[in-house]
Scaffold this active site. Sequence first.
Site, PDB file in Angstrom:
ATOM      1  N   GLU A   1       1.331  -0.464  -4.941  1.00 32.64           N
ATOM      2  CA  GLU A   1       0.440   0.646  -5.256  1.00 32.64           C
ATOM      3  C   GLU A   1       1.326   1.869  -5.466  1.00 32.64           C
ATOM      4  O   GLU A   1       1.763   2.503  -4.516  1.00 32.64           O
ATOM      5  CB  GLU A   1      -0.557   0.894  -4.123  1.00 32.64           C
ATOM      6  CG  GLU A   1      -1.519   2.026  -4.450  1.00 32.64           C
ATOM      7  CD  GLU A   1      -2.321   2.501  -3.242  1.00 32.64           C
ATOM      8  OE1 GLU A   1      -3.419   3.042  -3.441  1.00 32.64           O
ATOM      9  OE2 GLU A   1      -1.843   2.350  -2.104  1.00 32.64           O
TER      10      GLU A   1
ATOM     11  N   ASP B   1       0.826  -1.197   0.000  1.00 38.25           N
ATOM     12  CA  ASP B   1       0.000   0.000   0.000  1.00 38.25           C
ATOM     13  C   ASP B   1       0.866   1.256   0.000  1.00 38.25           C
ATOM     14  O   ASP B   1       1.912   1.318   0.656  1.00 38.25           O
ATOM     15  CB  ASP B   1      -0.893  -0.004   1.247  1.00 38.25           C
ATOM     16  CG  ASP B   1      -1.790   1.202   1.332  1.00 38.25           C
ATOM     17  OD1 ASP B   1      -2.748   1.274   0.541  1.00 38.25           O
ATOM     18  OD2 ASP B   1      -1.527   2.092   2.164  1.00 38.25           O
TER      19      ASP B   1
END
Length: 537
Positions: free
Chosen positions: A265, A214
């Site tokens: 990401e 993330d």
Amino acid sequence: MVAGDRIAPHEAWWRDAVVYEIYVRSFADGDGDGTGDLAGVRSRLDHLSDLGVDALWFTPWYLSPLADGGYDVQDYRAIDPAFGDLVEAEVLIAEAAERGIRTIVDIVPNHVSSEHPWFRAALADPSAPERALFWFRPGRGENGDLPPTEWTSSFGGPAWTRTTDPDGSPGQWYLHLFAPEQPDLDWGNPAVQREHADVLRFWFDRGVAGIRIDSAAFPAKDPALPVTIDADAHPHLDRDEVHEIYREWRAIADEYSPPRMLVGEVWLADDERFVRYLRDDEMHGAFNFEFMVTPWDAAALRSSIQRTVTAHASISASPTWALGNHDVTRAATRYGRADSSFSFDAKRFGTETDAALGLRRARAAALLAAALPGSLYIYQGDELGLPEVEDLPLHALRDPMHERSGGVDPGRDGCRIPLPWTASEPASGFGGDPWLPQPDGWSELAVDRQLADPLSTLALYRSLLRIRRAEAALHDAPLEWMPSDAHTIAFRRGDLLCLTNFGSESVALPLHHRLLISSAPLDGGRLPGDCAAWLRL
């Protein structure tokens, strides 16, 4: 033998995999309390197997106060009780593996929860050594009343929050590039590095095949903490030092047999900076957000596709393609708007959409994306053609983006509505009273109803993924552009041609041997507007 070892080894499985994203809280509720859980996922594994996916990506299922949908992690080694426990997670990984489906889990290196033991210790005592694990700093100004920098949070508002010391006096400030409940970690501290290395091994040892990283470009910060941001030497985004983190992680992933996978990401506009994350000693892949947010336009999408293919041509990593995820307005709604692109800054209540047009285009986009070289990511519910739910009552909204925007941004809850499974059951078969309310008519989109309809979006997805798996050209053949006009995109991979019509008028099909699949019925042998087809040449 761990669960992941039950799958036939294929060291580069991620290069062309179909990965299904599960937002556990909204997937399926196994115990009837209104919150999705691991028992619910286990009960629906046959749906995922029949759909034809190769791997499941779980958004954070760890212990969390859920201030940001689980991306505020309190303990990486514990499953949140609302979802189940560690034993059940291990069983789920094993049961998925028995169906040939791998598991990917989410790791959030930039921050932890404000309820994490480290941060609680840091707040309790201004002299605690745990403060060195975060970015605690004195404020600016005569009394320290101004934050240390002028940085803003990705969720809106300031990126700093001031603490209160145990004696009640104003204390230092701490950095949070997202919500205040998500304090940023200082990756210059060896203890932070060791902890994450241990967490990776913890999950790899339990059969997890890979991790999704993330906010991957955020963890490294300029230790000088400049007051303002210089785009040419950004103090907290895409700094060169961040690559050392992922080189270490890649080395850990490569210790395992078969090697584990890393996918990041990485929201970056600069292709040269983007591909640095995909060097041979870093990540195996990174999400292609440019394609996801590009409007429904032939020229724009062709340019995005070519840019992606070109960027990956000189590296061993393969491209990724997705139409949505748990943060982005659903494609079936987005593509029905006058502006069918996506921007976090532009989200507003009351944006008009043509639902029928949006779904028609989303179905065509599914064929387009699935025919491209690389891996395909599907967000739960996209296979049902679910729309964004944009009329949730204000009291039901949970996403911090809504509150931090001053109430002008509807937030991301609209793409996180619990899934409909069985039309005739309460809560459309999700289970219990859903934690986010389902809208009227949600049961019309239920899985069981779509299974009975050969023209449903679910039927389309099942067919296209079955063909995608069977067609050798869609695994190893390069993309070759074919002649097309301003309103179409045409490319071939081997003897398979994908044609997408972005115009309003039908177009003639090129000479072909057989129609494999189309997103809508043909019109007298012609491809209708806002439709796509796969043809055998």
